[in-house]
Design a protein around this motif. Sequence first.
Motif, PDB file in Angstrom:
ATOM      1  N   ALA A 130     -47.882  98.433  49.213  1.00  0.00           N
ATOM      2  CA  ALA A 130     -48.570  99.372  50.122  1.00  0.00           C
ATOM      3  C   ALA A 130     -48.034  99.209  51.542  1.00  0.00           C
ATOM      4  N   GLU A 131     -47.863  97.965  51.953  1.00  0.00           N
ATOM      5  CA  GLU A 131     -47.379  97.732  53.320  1.00  0.00           C
ATOM      6  C   GLU A 131     -45.954  98.283  53.506  1.00  0.00           C
ATOM      7  N   ILE A 132     -45.120  98.134  52.489  1.00  0.00           N
ATOM      8  CA  ILE A 132     -43.760  98.704  52.549  1.00  0.00           C
ATOM      9  C   ILE A 132     -43.839 100.221  52.659  1.00  0.00           C
ATOM     10  N   SER A 133     -44.752 100.800  51.871  1.00  0.00           N
ATOM     11  CA  SER A 133     -44.902 102.253  51.859  1.00  0.00           C
ATOM     12  C   SER A 133     -45.380 102.771  53.226  1.00  0.00           C
ATOM     13  N   ILE A 134     -46.302 102.022  53.848  1.00  0.00           N
ATOM     14  CA  ILE A 134     -46.793 102.407  55.178  1.00  0.00           C
ATOM     15  C   ILE A 134     -45.637 102.351  56.191  1.00  0.00           C
ATOM     16  N   LEU A 135     -44.853 101.280  56.118  1.00  0.00           N
ATOM     17  CA  LEU A 135     -43.690 101.147  57.012  1.00  0.00           C
ATOM     18  C   LEU A 135     -42.708 102.292  56.818  1.00  0.00           C
ATOM     19  N   ARG A 136     -42.507 102.645  55.560  1.00  0.00           N
ATOM     20  CA  ARG A 136     -41.578 103.719  55.217  1.00  0.00           C
ATOM     21  C   ARG A 136     -42.043 105.056  55.827  1.00  0.00           C
ATOM     22  N   ASP A 137     -43.361 105.317  55.751  1.00  0.00           N
ATOM     23  CA  ASP A 137     -43.921 106.535  56.362  1.00  0.00           C
ATOM     24  C   ASP A 137     -43.705 106.506  57.875  1.00  0.00           C
ATOM     25  N   ARG A 138     -43.872 105.316  58.443  1.00  0.00           N
ATOM     26  CA  ARG A 138     -43.712 105.185  59.897  1.00  0.00           C
ATOM     27  C   ARG A 138     -42.260 105.440  60.300  1.00  0.00           C
ATOM     28  N   LYS A 153     -62.092 109.547  60.817  1.00  0.00           N
ATOM     29  CA  LYS A 153     -60.726 109.932  61.175  1.00  0.00           C
ATOM     30  C   LYS A 153     -59.764 108.836  60.737  1.00  0.00           C
ATOM     31  N   VAL A 154     -58.509 109.252  60.545  1.00  0.00           N
ATOM     32  CA  VAL A 154     -57.492 108.273  60.144  1.00  0.00           C
ATOM     33  C   VAL A 154     -56.362 108.257  61.158  1.00  0.00           C
ATOM     34  N   ASN A 155     -55.858 107.065  61.460  1.00  0.00           N
ATOM     35  CA  ASN A 155     -54.649 106.989  62.299  1.00  0.00           C
ATOM     36  C   ASN A 155     -53.420 107.059  61.397  1.00  0.00           C
ATOM     37  N   HIS A 156     -52.257 106.969  62.006  1.00  0.00           N
ATOM     38  CA  HIS A 156     -51.007 107.150  61.262  1.00  0.00           C
ATOM     39  C   HIS A 156     -50.913 106.247  60.037  1.00  0.00           C
ATOM     40  N   ASP A 157     -51.175 104.955  60.245  1.00  0.00           N
ATOM     41  CA  ASP A 157     -50.981 104.008  59.148  1.00  0.00           C
ATOM     42  C   ASP A 157     -52.128 104.056  58.136  1.00  0.00           C
ATOM     43  N   GLU A 158     -53.313 104.435  58.602  1.00  0.00           N
ATOM     44  CA  GLU A 158     -54.447 104.521  57.660  1.00  0.00           C
ATOM     45  C   GLU A 158     -54.246 105.647  56.646  1.00  0.00           C
ATOM     46  N   ILE A 159     -53.774 106.797  57.110  1.00  0.00           N
ATOM     47  CA  ILE A 159     -53.558 107.875  56.133  1.00  0.00           C
ATOM     48  C   ILE A 159     -52.401 107.500  55.200  1.00  0.00           C
ATOM     49  N   ALA A 160     -51.396 106.796  55.744  1.00  0.00           N
ATOM     50  CA  ALA A 160     -50.288 106.339  54.896  1.00  0.00           C
ATOM     51  C   ALA A 160     -50.808 105.395  53.810  1.00  0.00           C
ATOM     52  N   GLU A 161     -51.723 104.499  54.194  1.00  0.00           N
ATOM     53  CA  GLU A 161     -52.283 103.544  53.238  1.00  0.00           C
ATOM     54  C   GLU A 161     -53.142 104.270  52.190  1.00  0.00           C
ATOM     55  N   GLN A 162     -53.972 105.199  52.637  1.00  0.00           N
ATOM     56  CA  GLN A 162     -54.865 105.886  51.700  1.00  0.00           C
ATOM     57  C   GLN A 162     -54.089 106.796  50.746  1.00  0.00           C
ATOM     58  N   MET A 163     -53.036 107.417  51.247  1.00  0.00           N
ATOM     59  CA  MET A 163     -52.203 108.248  50.360  1.00  0.00           C
ATOM     60  C   MET A 163     -51.454 107.365  49.366  1.00  0.00           C
ATOM     61  N   PHE A 164     -51.082 106.142  49.795  1.00  0.00           N
ATOM     62  CA  PHE A 164     -50.459 105.201  48.852  1.00  0.00           C
ATOM     63  C   PHE A 164     -51.427 104.897  47.707  1.00  0.00           C
ATOM     64  N   VAL A 165     -52.684 104.607  48.058  1.00  0.00           N
ATOM     65  CA  VAL A 165     -53.675 104.280  47.027  1.00  0.00           C
ATOM     66  C   VAL A 165     -53.847 105.464  46.065  1.00  0.00           C
ATOM     67  N   SER A 166     -53.898 106.675  46.625  1.00  0.00           N
ATOM     68  CA  SER A 166     -54.037 107.863  45.786  1.00  0.00           C
ATOM     69  C   SER A 166     -52.843 107.995  44.830  1.00  0.00           C
ATOM     70  N   SER A 177     -43.334 111.855  46.991  1.00  0.00           N
ATOM     71  CA  SER A 177     -42.205 111.626  46.072  1.00  0.00           C
ATOM     72  C   SER A 177     -41.579 110.265  46.338  1.00  0.00           C
ATOM     73  N   GLN A 178     -41.442 109.922  47.598  1.00  0.00           N
ATOM     74  CA  GLN A 178     -40.874 108.624  47.957  1.00  0.00           C
ATOM     75  C   GLN A 178     -41.753 107.488  47.427  1.00  0.00           C
ATOM     76  N   ARG A 179     -43.076 107.671  47.522  1.00  0.00           N
ATOM     77  CA  ARG A 179     -43.990 106.630  47.023  1.00  0.00           C
ATOM     78  C   ARG A 179     -43.869 106.473  45.506  1.00  0.00           C
TER      79      ARG A 179
END
Lengths: 123, 388
Positions: free
Chosen positions: A42-50, B17-30, A84-86
């Motif tokens: 998950a942390e890698i995925s968040i970094l990737r989005d960033r 509300k979600v910040n940049h990394d929170e939405i990234a994390e929640q979409m990862f979980v989804s 798709s990347q995820r």
Amino acid sequence: MVAAPGLGAPQDRVWVAKGKQPQFHSDRAIDQLMAMVTALTAEISILRDRLDTHERLADAGKAARSADVEAFIPDAPVMAARSSQRQRTLRKVFRVLKEDLARHETPADDAELDRLAKEINAA
Amino acid sequence: MPSTTANVAEPHPMMPKVNHDEIAEQMFVSDLKTFIGREIESGQAKLMNNKVIPAITRAKGAPPANHIEVRGAMEKEIDYQAWATLNRTAQEMMWDSVASCVDRQLDALIEKSDVKNPKGSLTLDPNFVVPRYIEAFDIHCMPGNYHAVTRPNDVRQGAVFDRAAAIYHMGRNGGFMNDIRGHTVVSHLFERWPGLSPKRILDIGCTVGHSTVAVAGYFPDAEVHAIDVGAGLLRYAWARAEHVGVGIHFSQQNAEATNFPDNHFDMVFSSAMLHETSHTALPRIMAECRRVLKPGGVVIHLEVPGHYSQLDTWGRIRGDYEIFYNNEPFWRGALSTDFKAKVAEAGFKDVRAGYQDATAKAVTGAAPAFRDKSKGVHQSWFIASGVK
């Protein structure tokens, strides 16, 4: 269930679901390791989005200060591309699970394989 | 069609509300949940059919007696263990990803819940006793369950539940409003009782009002009430409804014994609530629905589709996972229950049970969509309904 109730703010508490603690593998440590590997993914995925946000801002000739990154709202195509990347990342990380499962697509016949190996090696 | 961006950024004013990394994390979980379902869980039935059942059959010279015997053998398989661990982990990560985002903005959410000139009302009971079947397990592994309260005027559990429910249903239940079940209840009402225009409506087990708001939207002149067990859940639900312009009267009550008068409502409904109760509570809830309904009033209970008798061996093992590892203790009980009989036993007439097509908009005079067979999860909802 809230552990460490002495701590004040909700984010300082350890929130644990009330109910039985599951153990799936023979050793709970394996369950813990899988949870940690998944969290790292998950942390890698968040970094990737960033990183993707940085690249898109740069492509548009914009600055990428932290406030710019925060203000970037991904539209539907960007969301789809990130999804798709995820999926790709998940397939890479959990490849071994998929491959082990694929072995059950057809009934295994290890005895036949052993017999064949013996036949091939027979003088 | 609203864009995904609009839904993610601000689906309604109370949504955390979600910040940049929170939405990234929640979409990862989804996406993780989708991945597990499509690519890891899908292999479990083959593991069972091609390895585990043949091994049991060889060992004892007869096929396994039931799914419990198969489940015992499956739980020894590393590929099953990996799926189960991953599934549980994804669920825990879902709650964690949402809770951390809610906690950092809880003060702001509480402030926003202080609605001026509300159309509806909020009545909490400081002496409320949470039923044992809710209190003993944090349902769906949601830490704090439906009823934890962390501070005065708390909305935390409501905010966590609302945001996580949208992730859990992965867009298949009406996006961030999560209201398809409410529209489906009204669709059923229109189909069975097209002439009925309820003046007083009750939603039992409303959580954050996902279905209540949708139902209330069809009857703007009706007085709509909704009950549940958690103070923070209800305060959030009330504020959420007010912020989208709908006045609903929320109160903290046990559906087994409410404080509403006899013969009071024209319509009482529940939405995916009965499977969170118990065999003992169920007939009491059915009887209470009848007591508070006027003669001629209707009850509509919506539940998860698929009866236990229709599940194959893997479906039953999967159901047991929900019971033991997702804190759904009444799952098998509810899916085995003959709801049609339960509604009839409570004294309702003209009782019918079946599957209503899921819809995002109920229309009067629409083609029949109440069927004998389910179209599948999120395509149909089971409904048992009747008249007092």
